[in-house]
Motif scaffolding. Structure first.
Motif, short mmCIF file in Angstrom:
data_model
loop_
_atom_site.label_atom_id
_atom_site.label_comp_id
_atom_site.label_asym_id
_atom_site.label_seq_id
_atom_site.Cartn_x
_atom_site.Cartn_y
_atom_site.Cartn_z
N GLY A 197 0.69 -1.48 0.14
CA GLY A 197 -0.14 0.22 -0.61
C GLY A 197 0.69 1.69 0.11
O GLY A 197 0.26 2.56 -0.36
N TYR A 198 1.71 0.91 0.29
CA TYR A 198 2.89 2.70 0.41
C TYR A 198 3.64 2.51 -0.92
O TYR A 198 5.00 1.74 -0.57
N ASN A 199 3.19 3.71 -1.40
CA ASN A 199 4.23 3.46 -3.43
C ASN A 199 5.16 4.89 -3.08
O ASN A 199 4.22 5.90 -2.07
N GLU A 200 6.35 4.82 -2.86
CA GLU A 200 6.96 5.69 -2.06
C GLU A 200 6.95 6.56 -3.60
O GLU A 200 7.43 6.69 -4.62
N PRO A 201 6.38 7.82 -3.27
CA PRO A 201 5.49 8.50 -4.85
C PRO A 201 7.01 9.67 -4.57
O PRO A 201 8.18 9.45 -4.27
N ALA A 202 6.60 10.55 -5.97
CA ALA A 202 7.78 11.55 -6.18
C ALA A 202 7.13 12.25 -5.12
O ALA A 202 8.33 12.79 -4.12
N ASP A 203 6.59 12.48 -4.69
CA ASP A 203 6.58 13.47 -3.59
C ASP A 203 5.93 12.87 -2.39
O ASP A 203 5.44 11.77 -1.92
N VAL A 204 5.90 13.51 -1.05
CA VAL A 204 5.17 12.95 0.70
C VAL A 204 4.19 12.00 -0.43
O VAL A 204 2.89 12.44 -0.99
N PRO A 205 3.16 11.09 0.34
CA PRO A 205 2.44 10.15 -0.17
C PRO A 205 0.97 10.96 0.81
O PRO A 205 1.62 11.95 1.81
N SER A 206 0.16 11.26 0.17
CA SER A 206 -1.21 12.15 0.18
C SER A 206 -1.16 11.18 1.64
O SER A 206 -1.79 9.93 1.18
N GLU A 207 -2.09 11.77 2.49
CA GLU A 207 -2.52 11.47 4.32
C GLU A 207 -4.00 10.23 2.99
O GLU A 207 -4.42 9.53 3.55
N LYS A 208 -4.27 10.57 1.39
CA LYS A 208 -5.74 10.43 1.36
C LYS A 208 -5.48 8.81 1.11
O LYS A 208 -5.99 7.65 1.70
N SER A 263 5.36 15.03 9.52
CA SER A 263 3.70 14.75 8.88
C SER A 263 3.06 16.28 9.65
O SER A 263 3.67 17.09 9.32
N HIS A 264 1.70 16.17 9.00
CA HIS A 264 1.08 17.70 9.14
C HIS A 264 0.40 16.96 9.71
O HIS A 264 -0.45 18.30 10.45
N GLU A 265 0.10 15.73 10.44
CA GLU A 265 -0.82 16.11 11.28
C GLU A 265 -0.04 15.88 12.47
O GLU A 265 -0.35 14.92 13.49
N SER A 266 0.60 16.73 12.51
CA SER A 266 1.81 16.70 13.67
C SER A 266 1.20 16.50 15.26
O SER A 266 1.34 15.45 16.12
N VAL A 298 20.39 30.36 18.05
CA VAL A 298 19.82 29.95 18.97
C VAL A 298 18.56 29.00 18.35
O VAL A 298 17.85 29.76 16.86
N VAL A 299 16.97 28.60 18.81
CA VAL A 299 16.54 28.26 17.92
C VAL A 299 15.89 29.65 17.29
O VAL A 299 15.89 30.60 18.24
N ASN A 300 14.85 28.86 15.82
CA ASN A 300 13.67 30.15 15.74
C ASN A 300 12.74 30.03 15.95
O ASN A 300 11.85 28.95 15.68
N CYS A 301 12.31 30.79 17.22
CA CYS A 301 10.70 30.63 18.00
C CYS A 301 10.08 30.20 16.59
O CYS A 301 8.61 30.19 17.21
N GLY A 302 9.95 31.69 15.14
CA GLY A 302 8.99 31.50 15.01
C GLY A 302 8.12 29.95 13.35
O GLY A 302 7.55 30.14 13.50
N GLU A 303 10.02 28.52 13.83
CA GLU A 303 9.58 27.84 13.02
C GLU A 303 8.19 27.50 14.08
O GLU A 303 7.61 26.66 15.00
N ALA A 304 7.60 26.16 13.07
CA ALA A 304 6.12 25.88 12.99
C ALA A 304 6.54 24.24 14.22
O ALA A 304 6.11 24.16 15.26
N LEU A 305 7.90 23.90 14.24
CA LEU A 305 8.79 22.96 15.27
C LEU A 305 8.47 23.73 16.68
O LEU A 305 7.92 22.24 17.37
N LEU A 306 8.65 24.86 16.95
CA LEU A 306 8.51 25.65 18.26
C LEU A 306 6.91 25.98 18.35
O LEU A 306 6.37 25.40 19.14
N GLU A 327 1.97 7.12 10.08
CA GLU A 327 1.93 8.08 11.46
C GLU A 327 0.80 7.06 12.07
O GLU A 327 0.27 8.24 12.44
N PHE A 328 1.08 5.88 12.62
CA PHE A 328 0.40 5.51 14.09
C PHE A 328 -0.85 5.74 13.62
O PHE A 328 -1.98 6.19 14.17
#
Length: 1891
Positions: free
Chosen positions: A222-233, A430-433, A494-502, A390-391
């Motif tokens: 089921g997991y096709n390694e696509p050219a882009d990140v596999p869509s959640e659909k 992940s989009h749904e982090s 330093v870490v950049n607080c504007g990044e999504a990660l933070l 993604e769990f």
């Protein structure tokens, strides 16, 4: 099916013939049985091969999913895509069961379950429990079932909604104490569980490996390694198709221990895995699958060990950033490119900077942590795909369900750790982090909370290395160059607080795991021992050092306010502070000293690196601040622990002086910036900078931020040169230039308007620094107490807000909620509990804690309050409360100053801190400020003086032990502050006189002109110089010198090259400052003399200070200075003088001397001018105040008189008594005040006035029930509520019964409606002209403000009292003359009156207003009638069989009157015993309502022959002619009529105003009917024997004189008349139900009759009260009947009350009693001949309704919650997301549920219309609050359940047990019954039918 099976077989396999797969399920069973037998043989090779072949075929991963996914093959697949898998599952089940039934197999396996652990797994939003008393790990949680089965009484537990999911720990002694286990899991021994028979699970061992492999193949496919990140659909699609397979596995895990151990074997067996997945062999499908797996591995940036040679060696592995390796180490496919391009996004130089900074301990080890994965078992590959997908929830649940198996638990934990880096990478992409984070934590918290397991994994799998490395890698992806200090050359990142990660907290799961494992002592110890780890960790922490830098905007406001600061604070708290607290919790004893030394050492190294990286020397860059210094804070907290718990020597942990100087700069910068922010110097940076300043001190952050900072400053201050430190403080706060003796100065760095608040800030900071003892020697309990007192002093607090506000050890994993035990005990000693009270406005109070008096008296500590306030207003609030306490207790009348509080003693290590109080620099500052205050220089406030005195007093309290002048030798000649004070001891410096001071002043200053004169006239300047002129003193220069000295000393000691002296740039801003010149001022003061003069100044009197010891020398010897002093500035000065006199005889003498000299006022002119000004100001203020009082009083009296007149409009008796005396009636018109135009006048036809009313439909009456037992809210399936005993139901049944047998129009006159949906009219009592009202409504319509009501529906608020209303009831114009007419006794006979009544009723529309002429009044009356009709729904108005018949309107109108009377009766408590014109009377609008109704009733005249009045008062001869027409339905017999309805009909048909005598006549006549009905009902209630006895007894007395008034006679007659029909015939079974078991005595009969008649008497009396304004008499309950009867004129006035009262004596028959009874009974006879049953039922009217009540609620909220929160909705059979239950009828509804929506109405709104005619009261199960729906609006009412501390728990956030608060519930019920929801609750909003 056949086709599908064939398709499933697929091409090349020839082995079809072996098994007939075409057959039905039976064959499957047979095959399975056959195979099982084959396998059971000793030599089972053949069987095994056969099974393999079958499985190969059945579980073939090639076809089904491809068919499903591809679509085109599915068409040929026959049974659709799902069929093949279903078939495969069926096969599996059959094979596992070995031919038997699958369900029996399941049961058999379950029997072998040694259920030692619960292990129930739940997902988000599940309701679970946590008990802190039983928990070993703070993450412990229990499912509801185990919790309720265990015994947790008195424990500290709470219920919570799971955020990420979890599992039940019951039975796991690693996580919780065994005492808390539930009954099921207390049995430990599994010995009594029999051994599992071999053949039971034999098939499973063969089948399951293939099944799991098949699943893995599906996942690979089921997991096709696509050219882009596999869509959640796509991923979700695959998962949906696999749902049945995974569910099947999940079901297997639920079979218990036996099956789990088989699964564990299968999942962890490496041989199986190797055989099946190696991808070798001839099977093309398997090959392809294996290739996909390898591609997936590579694309994840992971290498498969065999390929290591190809990829790994291209990069030189050591030295360079492993980040790059990671980017390129994957396949050269697309993903590799993505990762490396990430790198290049930032500009090149930054990339370099980054690489340079990253220091990882060794490339190779990390390489393997980050990049290598080798799968050796099914479990490992399953986890790999779980992460890849993604769990998915189902997979997570399956993996967790297996955990009770110990072997599996270890294997799984190791696998999880092995995949840790991969998890981090997937999470970042992940989009749904959010969802993914929750699922990760759901798993990891189960694994890492167990100390034993965590320790094992740490030792065997490098868990700590992995975690720290993974965290480091994660943060490295979002670093930017730091701009702190030296922007160009800074090497720090330093870490950049504007990044999504933070911003999105993506790092949270990893940090949370890290904190979790650090809570285990064994793991934390390994961490603290491992130097490499500590270095790496400090490296990680330094990424946060200096993040989110703020630069002060100096010109214009920032365009865009960034909100990154919250991410920064959260990151520091979670990623730095919480692990720090975790580590600290293991450094509590001496044995752990080594750990502390390690941390401190690497912390200092990291700090040194940081200072180098940002090129820091000694001046911080101006206008910059960062609130994030985690390295400083680590250092501070470990120092504090070392001294407090580990008995380490502080100096051994401290660095050299130079480092200390550097360390102190940034924390000090933060303190100065706080003052700047509060002085509005940062306004151009927007609100967010205020947000940062608040968050920094806020309760959740303060002990990880401001407290360590202040502590670090205290440490530095105690070890650095005090003069240097003090001058640094004033320099940082930018107030150096202000500290001059000159009256004018020029500040180069600060605007004038900010000077004062910055000076206050600097002094306040010094006071906090010197008096705070949080880390300097206070014990934990003392700290807790101080925190609690500070919070309580600001405001009274609820228990939960206190828990929240008191900073706890913020590491939640430390498991200790702020010493929950000591918390309660401290709370009880410092505070009193104020139970929740109700204010009449209906606002709900919570239970509050308020400080005890002795706390105010002895413990109020303003310093602590200032430190802990987030908002400045809280400081003021604390002072106001303190002032109020002092006034109230009489301790101090004036305006007190913040009290001076003695401090706990300092820990010896920090004694040096007190040197700050004994340094010349501080003394010069204090002297200067005292002088300036005395001379009234600008910019100085009382607050400044307060702080100056506080510092002096602190100095006296902590005076240095020796007065030796050891410093003189040190300094050399150039120290200019030596020219001010000789020594450094405050006590001696206080008496030192300073004669002249040299100051630099601007040339314009007044001092110059004066000085030049003085200079020439007196000696020349030279001599001045020698006489001890204090030199110009520059703090900045002093600090520089000191710094240089220290640096030189330390460097020369180290034999280094001496640094060049640091030359600062020129300080003054060029061109701005006017040139300064030096002047010499004559001062001639000492601190003591300044203090004494201040005393004079403050008290406003000359010579006000008189040394107290002159009268009583004892004062000095035994000073009774209390620990704590209340008072203002004067008392403070006196206290200081006394203390200084006590400490030195010299001071005492000097004070006496100064007091002897009569002190002239200092500069006389200036002070008087200023004082004059203030005095004038005061006078002006006083006068203004008086004027204002006068105006207010006048206004109030006006309003009062207006209110009084407005209120008394409708009670005409107020005006009537005056006219009684006069013979001819004077006609006085009622006068109305219009609250809009303010004019008074009568209501006229052209300009009618009206009452402001609120019309609302009400079903309260319908909720009355006839039994006293309260209805309970159902809390189990057995309990149900059936509505058929309510008043509404009974009346409905009665009406429909009548309508079945009698003529419709007559039925509609025989009853009242409005029990449900009746219209209730209430008024606030204010009147207005109707035309004024119309223009008022227009203005509201045009008003754009959003109101809480809808003007289009006619809603408005009364212009005067703002009460909610929706209509205006016109006042009927007319005189008050009727109030006199009835006073004259009428002597007409009853017969005449009866005739008059009949004639008046016959006269149509006998009104002064003829209906034909359309006047304004009649129009209004019609429109209000329309309003009344529209108030309720059509179904509550139309009861007629023929829609729209006039009878309907007629019925509706008199029922409105009935509804209002009945409701008023209920408001009076259901009886009229209390009497009086209760408040309801004052505001009643029944009089006006009656006029409106009567006007409309007269439009429908009743045919004279149908008029019941005739039947009541005349004998009709031709009875039969009426009954003869059989085809027509008969009329309702008069005995079935409702007498109260008849009363209203008769009265409303009379012309208004009604005369009293007519009213009495109608009541008399109706009473005879009522009495007869009572007898008839009684006769039906009695048994056959009773009846014959009564009949006999009455017949004997038939001919006595008072037969007509004798109960027995009449009863006997009624029985004989009725027995002619078939009424009593049908004895037997049916009768038994009616028979009451009691034996009837004359007393009980009398009681029954009175009870039957009372409701009618009550309503009549109320009506009389409203129509004629008579007061109601009050009486005892038992005499209510007789009192009301005489009040209504039924009892003759001469009636004696000595013998027992009989109701029959009230009878007054209009015609011969027996004849009219005969006539009435004959109507019934003809009916009962056909329908005896119904006839009987109609006779017994249940009239004894009890008051309406809401449902009775259980004591404990949990009982409601547990039953309802899982209950399914009866409509949609789903468990609602927001369940609610109606408190009126107990119906369970879905709030906001779209599932139950009907015609755009959601279920709650719909129910509120059906149950309460638009009013609904719902308890929201998940929130414990009640919402009220009223029509189109709703409001949150509050909660009737409170916790043990009297608090609501909205949304059950705290989850503490809640108990019913009876008072609140009574208030709710009261508002429901009184219909006052609209008036009392203020926050209404529209619900748009969406609830």
């Amino acid at each position: 099916m056949a086709a599908a099976a064939a398709a499933a077989v697929g091409g090349p396999q020839p082995a079809q013939s072996e098994v007939p797969e075409q057959g039905p399920a039976l064959d499957k069973a047979a095959t399975a049985a056959h195979l099982k037998a084959a396998l059971s043989r000793p030599d089972n090779r053949a069987g095994a091969e056969e099974l393999q072949a079958l499985l190969e075929r059945v579980l073939n991963a090639e076809r089904p999913l491809a068919g499903a996914a591809g679509g085109e093959e599915a068409a040929g697949g026959g049974g659709g895509p799902g069929a093949a898998e279903e078939d495969a599952l069926e096969w599996c089940k059959c094979l596992l069961a070995g031919g038997g039934g699958y369900d029996e197999f399941c049961a058999a396996v379950r029997a072998y379950d040694p259920a030692a652990l619960c292990g129930l797994v739940w997902t988000a939003n599940f309701v679970a429990y946590r008990c802190r008393t039983c928990g070993i790990s703070p993450c412990m949680s229990l499912c509801a079932e185990c919790f309720h089965q265990g015994d947790h009484t008195g424990h500290d537990f709470n219920m919570f909604r799971s955020q990420a999911g979890g599992a039940c720990d019951c039975g796991d002694s690693n996580v919780m104490r065994e005492s808390g286990f539930c009954r099921r899991h207390q049995i430990k021994s599994s010995s009594n569980i029999p051994c599992v028979p071999k053949d039971l699970l034999m098939m499973s061992e063969f089948v399951l490996p293939r099944f799991i492999f098949c699943l893995i193949q599906y996942l690979r496919e089921g997991y096709n390694e696509p050219a882009d990140v596999p869509s959640e659909k796509d991923l979700n699609k695959v998962l949906q198709l696999l749902e049945p397979q995974i569910s099947f596995l999940e079901d297997l895990t639920k079979m218990g221990g036996a099956m789990r151990s088989v699964l564990t074997q299968v999942l962890t067996n490496q041989q199986n895995y190797k055989d099946l997945t190696s991808g070798l062999g001839e099977n093309a499908c398997a090959k392809k699958s294996h290739e996909k797996y390898l591609i997936a591995l590579k694309s994840s940036g992971l290498t498969y060990p065999e390929d290591k040679l190809v990829y790994g060696m291209q990069e030189p592995s050591a030295g360079t950033s492993t980040l790059l390796v990671q980017g390129l180490a994957g396949a050269p496919g697309a993903l590799g490119q993505v990762e490396s391009s990430d790198e290049e996004d930032q500009d090149g130089s930054q990339g370099l900077g980054k690489r340079k900074r990253v220091k990882l301990s060794s490339g190779t080890k990390d390489q393997s942590i980050m990049d290598v994965l080798k799968h050796k078992s099914f479990l490992e590959e399953l986890l790999f795909w779980t992460i890849k997908y993604e769990f998915p929830q189902k997979m997570v649940t399956f993996l967790l369900n297996m955990l009770p198996d110990q072997e599996y638990k270890v294997a799984f934990t190791k696998t999880f750790v092995q995949h840790y880096a991969f998890i981090m990478k997937t999470l970042k992409k992940s989009h749904e982090s959010d969802t993914m984070s929750n699922r990760i934590v759901h798993i990891s918290v189960q694994l890492f909370s167990n100390e034993e397991l965590a320790r094992q994994v740490t030792e065997e799998c490098q868990l700590l290395d992995i975690m720290v490395t993974v965290l480091l890698y994660m943060m490295e992806s979002c670093l930017i160059k730091s701009e702190l200090q030296d922007e160009e050359n800074s090497l720090h990142v330093v870490v950049n607080c504007g990044e999504a990660l933070l911003k999105n907290n993506t790092y949270w799961p990893l940090v949370s795991d890290f904190i979790n494992i650090l809570s285990h002592q064994s793991v934390a110890k390994r961490f603290l021992e491992d130097h490499g780890l500590l270095v790496t960790w400090m490296n990680f922490v330094s990424f946060f050092q200096g993040m989110n830098l703020n630069k002060r905007e100096l010109n214009e406001h920032v365009e865009f306010e960034s909100q990154t600061y919250y991410a920064a604070f959260a990151a520091e708290l979670e990623a730095c502070a919480q692990p720090m607290w975790g580590l600290l919790s293991h450094c509590k004893v001496r044995e752990t000293q080594e750990y502390t030394r390690n941390v401190v050492r690497y912390c200092l190294e990291a700090l040194q690196d940081w200072f180098d990286a940002i090129n820091f020397v000694d001046e911080p860059a101006p206008n910059q601040v960062t609130f994030h210094l985690p390295l400083h804070r680590y250092y501070a907290m470990f120092l504090s622990k070392a001294v407090k718990c580990q008995e380490l020597d502080l100096d051994s942990l401290l660095p050299d002086q130079e480092m200390l100087m550097k360390l102190m700069i940034h924390p000090l910068q933060i303190q100065a910036s706080l003052a700047e922010i509060h002085s509005n110097m940062w306004v151009r940076n927007g609100l967010q900078i205020k947000g940062q300043a608040m968050t920094y001190v806020q309760s959740h952050f303060c002990n990880s931020m401001i407290d360590p900072d202040i502590y670090l400053l205290q440490v530095c201050a105690s070890r650095l040169d005090p003069d240097y430190f003090i001058s640094s403080v004033f320099e940082r706060f930018k107030v150096v230039d202000l500290l001059t003796m000159a009256s004018q100065h020029h500040n180069t760095v600060l605007d004038v308007e900010h000077e004062r608040s910055m000076l206050e800030g600097a002094l306040t900071f010094l006071v906090i620094l010197l008096s705070l003892r949080l880390h300097l020697g206070m014990s934990d309990d003392e700290i807790l107490r101080a925190e609690m007192v500070a919070q309580l002093c600001m405001n009274d607090r609820t228990h939960s807000s206190l828990l929240d506000l008191i900073p706890e050890n913020p590491n939640p994993k430390s498991g200790i909620i702020p010493g929950s035990y000591s918390f309660e005990s401290v709370l009880s000693t410092v505070a009193d509990f104020k139970a929740p009270v109700f204010e009449p406005g209906g606002s709900m109070q919570q239970g509050m804690y308020t400080p005890k008096a002795e706390v105010w008296d002895q413990e109020f500590d303003p310093v602590m309050v200032i430190l802990r306030t987030v908002y400045r207003r809280d400081v003021q609030s604390a002072m106001d409360r303190y002032t109020a306490f002092l006034k109230q207790s009489g301790k101090f009348p004036g305006n007190p100053w913040p009290p001076y509080k003695k401090r706990t003693s300092l820990h010896p290590s920090y004694k040096g801190l007190m040197r700050l109080l004994h340094c010349k620099t501080l003394h010069i500052v204090l002297f200067t400020l005292l002088y300036k205050i005395l001379m009234d220089h600008q910019n100085l406030s009382e607050h400044v003086l307060c702080m100056v005195l506080y510092l002096i007093e602190l100095g006296l309290e902590n005076s240095a032990e020796d007065d030796s002048e050891e410093e003189v030798s040190m300094g050399g000649p150039e120290r200019c502050h030596d020219s001010w004070f000789p020594g450094s001891n405050l006590v001696s410096n206080m008496r030192h006189f300073i004669n002249y001071v040299r100051v630099r002043v601007p040339e314009t200053a007044p001092e110059l002109k004066r000085d030049s004169l003085a200079g020439t006239s007196s000696d020349d300047l030279g001599s001045l110089q020698n006489s001890g002129t204090a030199q110009v003193f520059s703090l900045v220069a002093e600090r520089r010198k000191k710094f240089q000295e220290i640096i030189n000393r330390s460097s020369s000691e180290a034999n280094q090259v001496i640094r060049p002296p640091y030359t600062p740039k020129k300080w003054s801003a060029p061109g701005s400052a006017p040139p300064l010149t030096t002047a010499i001022l004559e001062i001639k003061e000492s601190i003591l003399s300044l203090l004494i003069k201040l005393h004079h100044k403050l008290s406003g009197k000359q010579n006000s200070y008189y040394p107290p010891w002159l009268d009583d020398i004892e004062v000095l010897i035994q000073p009774e200075i209390p620990k704590y002093n209340h008072g203002d500035g004067i008392t403070a000065v006196e206290r200081i003088l006394l203390k200084s006199a006590m400490q030195s005889r010299m001071n005492k003498r000097i004070i006496e001397e100064i007091c002897r000299k009569v002190t002239p006022p200092v500069p006389p002119k200036k002070i008087t001018a200023a004082e004059k000004k203030t005095l004038d100001k005061e006078e002006r203020r006083q006068k203004a105040r008086e004027r204002q009082q006068k105006l207010l009083a006048e206004f109030a009296s006006r309003q009062k008189s207006f209110m009084e007149t407005a209120m008394d409009v409708e009670s005409p008796e107020n005006e009537s008594p005056m006219e009684i005396a006069t013979a001819e009636p004077q006609v006085s018109e009622a006068v109305y005040d219009c609250v809009i135009c303010g004019q008074s006048g009568p209501s006229s036809e052209d300009r009618p006035a009206g009452l402001v009313v609120l019309l609302q439909a009400s079903s309260v009456l319908g909720q009355c029930r006839d039994n006293t037992e309260p209805k309970k809210l159902p809390i189990s399936e057995e309990e149900q509520i059936y509505p058929w005993d309510t008043c509404a139901a009974v009346h409905d049944v009665r009406l429909s019964l009548l309508q079945r047998y009698f003529k419709d129009s007559s039925c509609l006159l025989a009853v009242s409606i409005g029990w449900e949906g009746g219209v209730y009219v209430q008024t606030c009592g204010h009147t207005l002209h109707i035309d004024c009202h119309k223009s008022y409504m227009e203005s509201l319509r045009n008003d754009q403000v959003l109101q809480g009501f809808s003007v289009d529906k006619g809603e408005f608020t009364c212009p005067l009292c703002r009460q909610f209303a929706n209509s205006v009831l016109p006042c009927y114009p007319g005189s008050n003359v009727e109030s006199n007419l009835w006073q004259r006794p009428s002597n007409k006979s009853t017969q005449d009156l009866i005739k008059e009544v009949e004639e008046l009723q016959g006269r149509p529309g006998a009104f002064p207003v003829s209906i034909s002429s359309e006047t304004n009044l009649s129009k209004e009356m019609e429109s209000v009638m329309k309003d009344i009709k529209n108030t309720t729904q059509k179904k509550y108005r139309d009861y007629s069989k023929t829609p729209g018949s006039p009878d309907n309107d007629f019925l509706f109108m008199y029922s409105v009157a009935r509804t209002n009377l009945e409701l008023e009766l209920i408001h009076r408590g259901g009886s009229l015993c209390s009497g009086g014109a209760s408040t309801a009377g004052k505001r009643s609008c029944l009089n006006q309502l009656f006029h409106v109704l009567a006007l409309h009733m007269r439009l429908y005249t009743i045919d004279s022959e149908y008029n019941p009045w005739k039947k009541l008062t005349q004998l009709i001869e031709d009875m039969n002619s009426q009954l003869g027409n059989e085809e027509q339905q008969p009329e309702v017999p008069i005995l079935y009529h409702d007498v109260t309805s008849l009363l209203l009909i008769q009265i409303l048909l009379m012309p208004q105003p009604l005369r009293k005598e007519h009213f009495s006549c109608i009541v008399k006549v109706l009473f005879t009917l009522l009495y007869t009905q009572a007898l008839a009902a009684l006769s039906v209630k009695g048994s056959e024997e009773d009846r014959s006895a009564w009949k006999h007894a009455g017949a004997l007395r038939k001919n006595t004189c008072d037969a007509e008034k004798s109960c027995e006679v009449l009863l006997s007659f009624v029985i004989s008349e009725l027995s002619k029909g078939k009424l009593y015939c049908e004895e037997g079974t049916q009768e038994c139900a009616m028979v009451s078991p009691i034996a009837w005595s004359p007393e009980s009969m009398e009681k029954y009759i009175q009870a039957f008649c009372l409701p009618f008497l009550r309503i009549s009396s109320l009506l009389q009260h409203h129509l004629f304004g008579e007061d109601l008499p009050s009486c005892q309950e038992e005499e209510e009947f007789s009192v009301l009867a005489s009040c209504l004129g039924l009892l003759p006035a001469f009636y004696q009350t000595d013998h027992p009262f009989l109701s029959a004596s009230c009878l007054d028959w209009p015609v011969t009693a027996l004849d009219i009874i005969t006539q009435w009974c004959s109507e019934i006879r003809s009916f009962t001949e056909r329908h005896a049953e119904q006839g009987k039922a109609l006779l017994i009217q249940e009239s004894r309704w009890k008051l309406p009540h809401l449902l009775q609620l259980p004591e404990n909220y949990n009982t409601i919650f547990q039953y309802y929160h899982r209950k399914t909705c009866s409509v949609c059979t789903k468990v609602p997301k927001d369940p609610a239950v109606c408190l009126v009828c107990g119906t369970f509804v879905c709030l906001k549920g779209l599932c139950c929506k009907q015609q755009s109405y959601c279920e709650c709104v719909l129910h509120s219309q059906n149950c309460g005619a638009g009013t609904g009261i719902f308890l929201l199960i998940n929130a414990s609050v009640i919402i009220i729906i009223r029509g189109h609006r709703f409001c949150l009412w509050g909660s009737v359940y409170l916790d043990a501390h009297g608090e609501e728990d909205r949304d059950l956030r705290r989850g503490k047990p809640l108990y019913i608060c009876e008072e609140r519930y009574r208030v709710l019920e009261q508002q429901w019954i009184a219909h006052t929801f609209d008036h009392i609750n203020k926050r209404w909003g529209p619900h748009y039918n969406g609830l």
